[in-house]
Scaffold this active site. Structure first.
Site, PDB file in Angstrom:
ATOM      1  N   GLU A 205      11.205  -8.547   4.099  1.00 56.63           N
ATOM      2  CA  GLU A 205      10.994 -10.059   4.875  1.00 56.63           C
ATOM      3  C   GLU A 205      12.511 -10.188   5.539  1.00 56.63           C
ATOM      4  OE1 GLU A 205       8.274 -11.993   3.540  1.00 56.63           O
ATOM      5  OE2 GLU A 205       6.722 -10.410   2.796  1.00 56.63           O
TER       6      GLU A 205
ATOM      7  N   GLU B  72       4.703 -18.675   9.316  1.00 53.26           N
ATOM      8  CA  GLU B  72       4.350 -19.208   7.362  1.00 53.26           C
ATOM      9  C   GLU B  72       4.136 -20.508   7.240  1.00 53.26           C
ATOM     10  OE1 GLU B  72       4.426 -15.708   4.900  1.00 53.26           O
ATOM     11  OE2 GLU B  72       3.643 -16.979   3.624  1.00 53.26           O
TER      12      GLU B  72
END
Ligand SMILES: *[C@@H]1O[C@H](CO)[C@@H](O)[C@H](O)[C@H]1NC(C)=O
Ligand SMILES: *[C@@H]1O[C@H](CO)[C@@H](O)[C@H](O)[C@H]1NC(C)=O
Length: 424
Positions: free
Chosen positions: A228, A339
């Site tokens: 990520e 997120e």
């Protein structure tokens, strides 16, 4: 400090009661005093492991200390598998064409006026060193435990489900909320995107807001492999509300392996300009100047390593192939987007923002975007993704809208304010 010398048998009945009370209090205070002592020792041990002796230190205006650590002394080399590792100073393949040092340099110079990490105003790291954000005692103390510092909580796995096979019980798991675009069902060897940079407001220090690319392999169970990269605001991790460049990796669904940035051994950095976890500046403002960053992650199919590039010229380094199981071959899913953690303070939805804190409908200059999203194929080419899906748990809180045009290729707007009349 040991309370063992008290002998209650010699005391009268009334005295005994008083004495027991004193005994209990002294036990309590002893425990209270001892706890921080061992904790402090643990913290200092951990700091010693993380913070390598620097060649030079640069103080950033945001309070960060950036240590320029010799490239061979970086945290990666604490890993037993990397003891005799020969650092790769460049990838064998680059999806944007053959690697040309001169081209990279001139592009870098062009962009230098806009693309900045805040600490650059006070100096740069010399060659053969890498900049590492120094971990301070208070950073570790903010974590729930020394062991958890720099890691995500097991129960708070980021890409919580396969959107297509959405299990309603899992969707709202652990209060993480997403607004993402994704592709799956093929073999992917990397992904790229240019992402708008904002500084979303965080309601509670234990919440965060991030915007990133996920490179995923395996299933969303015990053994998910994930790489990520993107930007995040995380008061718990960094002690402030600044927007910071970050990376994360795990090979077991956020359990034992992996961490943010260089907070465990894994990622091997070769670049002396960009510090993981350092603040990005400037950030975009509503109806005002817009800033974005490009991130490319791709697999060197000869050596198997996963490389990361920031901007158009900063090749930061790589995650060695052996860290992963599924990703040792290829990725089976790519996600792009935002997120946040919704810890439901006061039983209501959090007002922590995603992206700019505005919904996609508002468009450019107001809502946050990802543009020119691409994937890397087996032939090492950057390609437009096919069959892009979108996913969000509660579109009234955070939403996502895709589009495409000749300038921006495939793009999407995403984000939202969190709590609002339609998201109570
Ligand atoms: C971060 O922002 C919150 C409000 O969004 C504020 O209460 C808090 O004091 C800020 N923290 C720091 C370290 O500036
Ligand atoms: C998640 O929870 C919210 C509020 O409890 C609910 O409205 C929403 O439908 C849930 N999302 C899914 C996909 O189940």
């Amino acid at each position: 400090m040991a309370p063992a010398h008290f002998s209650t048998t010699q005391l009268g009945i009334t005295l005994k009661g008083v004495f027991l009370l004193v005994f209990a209090i002294s036990l309590l205070s002893c425990a209270a005093a001892r706890q921080p002592q061992t904790q402090k020792l643990k913290v200092h041990k951990h700091l010693k492991r993380l913070n390598k002796t620097p060649v030079k230190t640069i103080q950033s205006p945001d309070g960060d200390m950036i240590d320029c650590v010799h490239i061979s002394k970086q945290p990666a080399f604490d890993h037993p598998f990397l003891k005799d590792h020969k650092i790769q100073m460049r990838p064998n393949y680059h999806p944007e064409g053959l690697y040309d040092d001169n081209k990279v340099k001139s592009e870098t110079n062009e962009r230098e006026s806009t693309l900045k990490q805040l600490w650059h105003v006070n100096g740069m790291c010399p060659e053969d060193t890498i900049p590492i954000r120094r971990t301070k005692e208070e950073d570790v103390l903010r974590a729930s435990s020394v062991k958890r510092y720099g890691k995500k909580y097991k129960s708070t796995a980021a890409p919580r489900i396969m959107p297509k096979s959405a299990d309603p019980d899992l969707v709202n798991e652990s209060g993480h909320q997403h607004a993402i675009a994704y592709v799956e069902g093929d073999k992917y060897y990397g992904a790229k995107a240019t992402m708008n940079v904002w500084e979303p407001k965080i309601q509670q220090p234990n919440e965060f807001s991030l915007s990133q690319i996920w490179i995923l392999g395996g299933s969303f169970g015990e053994d998910l492999n994930s790489i990520e990269a993107g930007w995040q605001v995380s008061p718990d991790l960094y002690g402030d509300n600044n927007t910071r460049l970050f990376t994360y990796w795990t090979s077991d669904a956020y359990q034992a392996t992996g961490c943010y940035n260089l907070l465990c051994s894994g990622f091997i950095q070769i670049n002396n300009n960009i510090a993981m976890g350092a603040s990005i500046s400037p950030v975009s403002a509503y109806r005002n100047s817009q800033y974005d960053i490009s991130i490319l992650v791709w697999k060197d199919q000869k050596e198997g390593n996963w490389w990361m590039q920031f901007g158009n010229g900063y090749v930061l380094g790589y995650w060695p192939s052996f860290l992963f199981s599924y990703l040792a071959d290829s990725a089976s899913m790519i996600e792009w987007g935002g997120e946040v953690v919704n810890s439901e303070p006061d039983g209501q939805h959090t007002s922590t923002q995603m992206g700019s804190g505005r919904f996609p409908e508002e468009g450019f200059g107001k809502s946050s975007y990802f543009r020119n999203i691409q994937v890397v194929d087996k032939e090492n080419n950057l390609k437009s993704p096919k069959d892009i899906g979108t996913f969000t748990e509660q579109s009234n809180c955070y939403d996502v809208q895709t589009g495409s045009n000749s300038d921006w290729g495939h793009y999407f707007y995403y984000g939202g304010p969190g709590r609002n009349p339609n998201c109570p």
